[in-house]
Design an enzyme around this catalytic site. Structure first.
Site, mmCIF file in Angstrom:
data_model
loop_
_atom_site.group_PDB
_atom_site.id
_atom_site.type_symbol
_atom_site.label_atom_id
_atom_site.label_comp_id
_atom_site.label_asym_id
_atom_site.label_seq_id
_atom_site.Cartn_x
_atom_site.Cartn_y
_atom_site.Cartn_z
ATOM 1 N N SER A 54 23.562 -30.002 -37.020
ATOM 2 C CA SER A 54 23.119 -28.671 -37.444
ATOM 3 C C SER A 54 24.376 -27.908 -37.865
ATOM 4 O O SER A 54 25.494 -28.311 -37.515
ATOM 5 C CB SER A 54 22.463 -27.973 -36.248
ATOM 6 O OG SER A 54 22.361 -26.582 -36.463
ATOM 7 N N TYR A 94 21.850 -25.768 -27.170
ATOM 8 C CA TYR A 94 21.676 -26.382 -28.495
ATOM 9 C C TYR A 94 23.033 -26.534 -29.189
ATOM 10 O O TYR A 94 23.367 -27.593 -29.714
ATOM 11 C CB TYR A 94 20.741 -25.494 -29.318
ATOM 12 C CG TYR A 94 20.320 -26.060 -30.658
ATOM 13 C CD1 TYR A 94 19.266 -26.968 -30.751
ATOM 14 C CD2 TYR A 94 20.948 -25.669 -31.840
ATOM 15 C CE1 TYR A 94 18.853 -27.470 -31.988
ATOM 16 C CE2 TYR A 94 20.539 -26.165 -33.074
ATOM 17 C CZ TYR A 94 19.489 -27.056 -33.143
ATOM 18 O OH TYR A 94 19.090 -27.548 -34.366
HETATM 19 P P1 NAD Z 1 10.105 -30.217 -35.430
HETATM 20 O O1 NAD Z 1 9.755 -29.485 -34.193
HETATM 21 O O2 NAD Z 1 9.316 -29.993 -36.676
HETATM 22 O O3 NAD Z 1 10.126 -31.799 -35.161
HETATM 23 C C1 NAD Z 1 10.769 -32.339 -34.034
HETATM 24 C C2 NAD Z 1 10.099 -33.653 -33.690
HETATM 25 O O4 NAD Z 1 10.821 -34.230 -32.574
HETATM 26 C C3 NAD Z 1 8.635 -33.498 -33.226
HETATM 27 O O5 NAD Z 1 7.805 -34.413 -33.932
HETATM 28 C C4 NAD Z 1 8.679 -33.805 -31.744
HETATM 29 O O6 NAD Z 1 7.494 -34.431 -31.236
HETATM 30 C C5 NAD Z 1 9.866 -34.766 -31.682
HETATM 31 N N1 NAD Z 1 10.421 -34.874 -30.340
HETATM 32 C C6 NAD Z 1 10.729 -33.878 -29.460
HETATM 33 N N2 NAD Z 1 11.164 -34.388 -28.304
HETATM 34 C C7 NAD Z 1 11.149 -35.739 -28.440
HETATM 35 C C8 NAD Z 1 11.492 -36.818 -27.594
HETATM 36 N N3 NAD Z 1 11.908 -36.616 -26.337
HETATM 37 N N4 NAD Z 1 11.372 -38.085 -28.058
HETATM 38 C C9 NAD Z 1 10.907 -38.297 -29.328
HETATM 39 N N5 NAD Z 1 10.563 -37.322 -30.171
HETATM 40 C C10 NAD Z 1 10.680 -36.048 -29.738
HETATM 41 O O7 NAD Z 1 11.655 -29.871 -35.667
HETATM 42 P P2 NAD Z 1 12.630 -30.055 -36.932
HETATM 43 O O8 NAD Z 1 13.022 -28.702 -37.361
HETATM 44 O O9 NAD Z 1 12.103 -31.004 -37.909
HETATM 45 O O10 NAD Z 1 13.912 -30.658 -36.186
HETATM 46 C C11 NAD Z 1 14.335 -32.001 -36.343
HETATM 47 C C12 NAD Z 1 15.815 -32.076 -36.044
HETATM 48 O O11 NAD Z 1 16.525 -31.275 -36.986
HETATM 49 C C13 NAD Z 1 16.204 -31.563 -34.647
HETATM 50 O O12 NAD Z 1 17.204 -32.389 -34.105
HETATM 51 C C14 NAD Z 1 16.751 -30.183 -34.949
HETATM 52 O O13 NAD Z 1 17.662 -29.759 -33.980
HETATM 53 C C15 NAD Z 1 17.417 -30.443 -36.282
HETATM 54 N N6 NAD Z 1 17.678 -29.240 -37.076
HETATM 55 C C16 NAD Z 1 16.638 -28.437 -37.438
HETATM 56 C C17 NAD Z 1 16.918 -27.312 -38.186
HETATM 57 C C18 NAD Z 1 15.841 -26.366 -38.622
HETATM 58 O O14 NAD Z 1 16.175 -25.279 -39.069
HETATM 59 N N7 NAD Z 1 14.571 -26.737 -38.538
HETATM 60 C C19 NAD Z 1 18.244 -27.010 -38.572
HETATM 61 C C20 NAD Z 1 19.266 -27.870 -38.180
HETATM 62 C C21 NAD Z 1 18.964 -28.979 -37.435
#
Ligand code: NAD
Length: 260
Positions: A142, A155
């Site tokens: 991130s 985080y």
């Molecule tokens: P999201 O909530 O849409 O998806 C996250 C997914 O991870 C879900 O399907 C959930 O079921 C799964 N998950 C959670 N705990 C789990 C576990 N213990 N084992 C297996 N699966 C698990 O979130 P997103 O925004 O798509 O985030 C995905 C990644 O991107 C994360 O690592 C997040 O930190 C990172 N990220 C997101 C953003 C943002 O702005 N959305 C920015 C930077 C980084």
């Protein structure tokens, strides 16, 4: 078809960024495993991909559970007979001032982001070393791998940790042609972010509109959210890169919020 016949596991691929990466990898010719907590949710994404002519399966994987991680990787090897790409993406967010943060919430964040990254990378490296074909291990970092924001202590800590892990894997993996890199997105409007907007509005005592404008997108060059497709394209680029020239790095995709 930049990933023709490559086999990829994407964790957390039932939603948001992981889902879009799975769809894009399949479009580029990869066989993809949707690894997530719920088989039903994973199957829905796998069906979407197969209906569009791609190859995909869903596997159950709680990334904090070593037995489930190893079993899911074995299932993918049994189905597709190789593993070229592990995209360790599963993640959560917990918003709280540090002084109010519960130890169990701190541990939950470390378990999903850091234990999960370690366990998925370990299983992938073992398979890649055994198959002698090399591979690519990509972590979903991130902007918070490089910068800090208030209310996000676990985080930010976990996302910084992924940089260290990727660098060590780059060194240990080089002899086996295994590369490791981190993608660092800015804010993307997934369920993870939608949930934070009202939470941050409440914590800071401001409107949801101001959370978006004055906090989330304040330092971007154009006031725009990053999209799941922006991140998926970066994930294709890293997975398709052919040599160890690009390893141990992080790439930020954030509309200029963070410039390296
Ligand atoms: P999201 O909530 O849409 O998806 C996250 C997914 O991870 C879900 O399907 C959930 O079921 C799964 N998950 C959670 N705990 C789990 C576990 N213990 N084992 C297996 N699966 C698990 O979130 P997103 O925004 O798509 O985030 C995905 C990644 O991107 C994360 O690592 C997040 O930190 C990172 N990220 C997101 C953003 C943002 O702005 N959305 C920015 C930077 C980084």
């Amino acid at each position: 078809m930049q990933l023709k016949n490559k086999v990829a596991i994407i964790t957390g691929a039932a939603s948001g960024i992981g889902k879009q990466i799975a769809i894009e990898y399949a479009r580029q010719g990869a066989k993809v495993a949707i690894a997530d907590l719920s088989l039903d949710a994973g199957n829905a994404v796998a069906e979407q991909i197969t209906t569009a002519g791609g190859s995909a399966i869903a596997v159950v994987m709680d990334v904090t559970n070593p037995d489930q991680v190893d079993a899911a990787v074995t299932q993918v090897l049994d189905t597709y007979h190789n593993l070229d790409i592990m995209l360790s993406n599963a993640g959560i967010q917990i918003i709280s001032p540090l002084v109010d943060l519960k130890l169990e919430d701190w541990r939950k964040m470390m378990a999903i982001h850091l234990d999960g990254a370690f366990l998925t990378a370990r299983a992938a490296m073992r398979a890649m070393i055994h198959n002698k074909k090399g591979g690519s291990i990509i972590f979903m970092g991130s902007v918070h791998s490089h910068q800090a924001s208030a209310l996000k202590s676990p985080y930010v800590t976990a996302k910084h940790g992924l940089l260290g892990l990727a660098k060590v894997i780059a060194k240990e993996g080089a002899a086996h042609n295994i590369r490791s890199n981190v993608i660092c997105p800015g804010f993307v409007r997934t369920p993870l972010v939608e949930k934070q907007i009202p939470e941050q509005a409440l914590s800071f005592g401001i409107s949801e509109e101001d959370v978006i404008k004055k906090i989330m997108l304040k330092d971007t060059v154009d006031g725009e959210f990053t999209t799941t497709q922006d991140v998926a394209q970066t994930a294709v680029f890293l997975a398709a890169f052919p040599t160890n020239a690009l390893t141990g790095q992080s790439i930020t995709v954030s509309h200029g919020w963070h410039m390296q």
